[in-house]
Design a protein around this motif. Sequence first.
Motif, short mmCIF file in Angstrom:
data_model
loop_
_atom_site.label_atom_id
_atom_site.label_comp_id
_atom_site.label_asym_id
_atom_site.label_seq_id
_atom_site.Cartn_x
_atom_site.Cartn_y
_atom_site.Cartn_z
N LEU A 37 8.02 9.73 0.13
CA LEU A 37 7.38 8.46 0.45
C LEU A 37 8.33 7.28 0.28
CD1 LEU A 37 3.85 9.17 -1.01
CD2 LEU A 37 4.40 8.73 1.39
N THR A 38 9.33 7.42 -0.57
CA THR A 38 10.37 6.40 -0.66
C THR A 38 11.13 6.31 0.66
OG1 THR A 38 10.63 6.68 -3.05
CG2 THR A 38 12.48 5.70 -1.86
N ARG A 39 11.44 7.47 1.23
CA ARG A 39 12.12 7.48 2.54
C ARG A 39 11.24 6.86 3.62
NH1 ARG A 39 13.76 12.76 0.86
NH2 ARG A 39 12.12 13.69 2.15
N PHE B 119 10.16 2.22 7.22
CA PHE B 119 9.32 1.12 7.68
C PHE B 119 10.07 -0.21 7.60
CE2 PHE B 119 5.63 3.84 7.60
CZ PHE B 119 4.68 3.18 8.37
N VAL B 120 10.76 -0.43 6.49
CA VAL B 120 11.48 -1.70 6.31
C VAL B 120 12.61 -1.82 7.32
CG1 VAL B 120 12.95 -3.01 4.72
CG2 VAL B 120 10.86 -1.90 3.88
N ARG B 121 13.37 -0.72 7.54
CA ARG B 121 14.44 -0.76 8.55
C ARG B 121 13.89 -1.06 9.93
NH1 ARG B 121 16.19 3.92 5.93
NH2 ARG B 121 15.36 5.18 7.65
N ASP B 122 12.77 -0.43 10.26
CA ASP B 122 12.16 -0.65 11.57
C ASP B 122 11.68 -2.09 11.72
OD1 ASP B 122 10.90 0.45 14.13
OD2 ASP B 122 9.13 -0.33 13.10
N TRP B 123 11.09 -2.63 10.66
CA TRP B 123 10.62 -4.03 10.70
C TRP B 123 11.79 -4.98 10.87
CZ3 TRP B 123 5.87 -5.82 11.39
CH2 TRP B 123 5.59 -7.16 11.12
N LEU C 245 0.83 -1.20 0.00
CA LEU C 245 0.00 0.00 0.00
C LEU C 245 0.87 1.25 0.00
CD1 LEU C 245 -2.90 1.09 0.13
CD2 LEU C 245 -2.70 1.09 2.61
N LEU C 246 1.92 1.26 0.83
CA LEU C 246 2.85 2.40 0.83
C LEU C 246 3.53 2.56 -0.52
CD1 LEU C 246 4.59 2.24 4.33
CD2 LEU C 246 3.05 4.00 3.49
N ASP D 111 5.71 14.64 -7.01
CA ASP D 111 6.33 15.51 -6.02
C ASP D 111 6.49 14.82 -4.67
OD1 ASP D 111 6.47 17.48 -7.92
OD2 ASP D 111 4.69 18.55 -7.24
N TRP D 112 5.70 13.79 -4.41
CA TRP D 112 5.75 13.10 -3.12
C TRP D 112 6.60 11.83 -3.17
CZ3 TRP D 112 0.88 13.19 0.38
CH2 TRP D 112 0.40 14.50 0.46
N GLU D 113 7.06 11.45 -4.34
CA GLU D 113 7.72 10.16 -4.50
C GLU D 113 8.95 10.03 -3.63
OE1 GLU D 113 9.43 7.26 -8.05
OE2 GLU D 113 8.53 9.20 -8.55
N GLN D 114 9.80 11.05 -3.59
CA GLN D 114 11.04 10.96 -2.82
C GLN D 114 10.76 10.83 -1.33
OE1 GLN D 114 13.79 14.12 -3.66
NE2 GLN D 114 15.40 13.29 -2.35
#
Length: 467
Positions: A200-202, A207-211, A185-186, A195-198
Amino acid sequence: MIAHPSFAVIGHPNEGKSSVVATLVENDRIRISPTPGETVESTSYPVILDGETVISFVDTPGFQNPLQTLGWMRKYQGPSRDMLAAFLREFGDDPGMTHECELLRPVAAGSGVIYVVDASRPLRRVDLAEMEILRLTGRPRMAIINCKTGEEGFLEEWKEEFRKHFNMVRTFNAVRATFAERMRLLESLRSIDQDWEQALTRVQEAFVRDWDRRLRDCAALACRFLSEVLAMSETTSLSEGIDRNAVEQRLTMRLEARIRKAESELHRAVRAHFRHNVFQADLPEQSVLRQDLFSRATWRVLGLTRTQLAFTAAAAGGAAGAMVDMATAGHSLGLFAVLGGAVGGLAALVKGEDLVNERLLGQRLGSQGLQVGPVKTVQWVYVLLDRFLLYFWHAINWAHARPADHVVQDPEKGGKLGLTSAWSREARKLCADFYTARTEGREEKSAELEVRLEQFLDEELHRLSSS
C-alpha cells in the motif's frame, strides 16, 4: 489470490458504498442512486496507473440477511480459513442469500474490507451483526463513516462501536472528497495490516506520482494555450469601396470565436486529465466562468486591480507598458463596444489597421490591409489565467460521486475574484513579460519565459490542490 491490494466496499443498502468507490477510483460512470438495493452484483473497479493495476475497489450489494448469516457463522465448526468458502458453497444457489454471497465472494478471494455507514442514523441490531460478520472473516478491515448528509448526530456512537470491530476508523465525505483527503484515506489503509503496508506504500507513491504528472501536464497545457491565444490575430486585405467597419466587425467576431474554441479545448483537456466524463460545466450559478470570456462581468472581476496592473505593466515595459494608461484610466478599453448586436468586441484593444506592404502573419499584402489582434492590454493574460485556474479548481474538487445539485465553492481569492491578483509582484511580472514577448513576436524570449511560467504554474497548481 489477488496480485494487487483489493478492498471490498461493504455495508447496508443506500449507505454510500458506490459513492465511495466512484470517488476512490475516479469513475463518474458508476451508477449512484438514492434507491436502496440498486447494486445487485459485486463489480471490481481497478485503479490503473502507468498501464498497471495498482489497487482495486469492489462495489458490492448491501446486506440483506445479516442475522441469518451471522447465525450460520457462529455455528460453523470447520477451520476459520475455510469458513467463507463453506458459506458460499452452502448458500450459492439460495435466492434469499444472493446479496450475502455476492458481497462475501471478493472477501473470500483475498480482498480487505471497507465498511461504509451513514452516521446520520442510530445503530441498529443488524449493524452490530454486520460488524461481527466482517470481524469473523479475519480480513484487514477499515470502517468509513460516510458523512453524506451533514447531520452526523450519531457519530460518536458509531465510532465507539467501530473501535471494537475494526483496525481503523475514518470519516469520509465521498461527494466532497479532495485529492488530499483521498490520500489520507490511503495512508490509513496502510496501517490496517502490517503484511499489506509495503504494497500500500507503493500504491500511495504511485498515486502521488500520477497526480504530480497531471498537474505538470495541466501547467503545460495552460502555457501552450496562452502562447497560442496571445499571438492570435485575423487579417484581410481591403479593396476599394469596402466597408472597413463591417470587415473589422467580421474579423473581430472570427477572432473571438477562435479564442473561445481554444479555451473550450483547454477545459476539455483539463477534464480528461482528471477523468471527468459526466462533469462538463456544471458550475455554481454565480460563477464568473458562466460569463462569456469577452463580457464586462468577466473583465470586471478577474485579472489585476488597477494599481497592480499599473505597476506590473510599467515593470514589464514593451507592449504591456504601452497600454498601461488606457488599461487603468477607468475606460472600458473598447472591449465591450457593441458590434452588430454582439455582446462585446475586441476592436479597440487590437492592432487595427496596417498599410501597404506591411508583413502580416508571414504574408505580404499587396493593398491596404486590416489586422484584428493580438489583444493589446496586459490585463488579457491575467484574465485568461484566472479563468484557467478557476476551471482547474472546479475540476479537481468535483468528486466523481458528486451529484449535480452540489456546489463546489471557489478557492480563496485575492483582491478580485480571480487568483492572479493575490500573486507576488515577481509572478505577475513574469506573466507580463511573457505577454510582452509573445505579442511582440520575440520567439526566443517568449520560449524562455514560457519555461519559467510553466514551472511557476506547476507550483501554483500543487498549492491549489493541497489547500
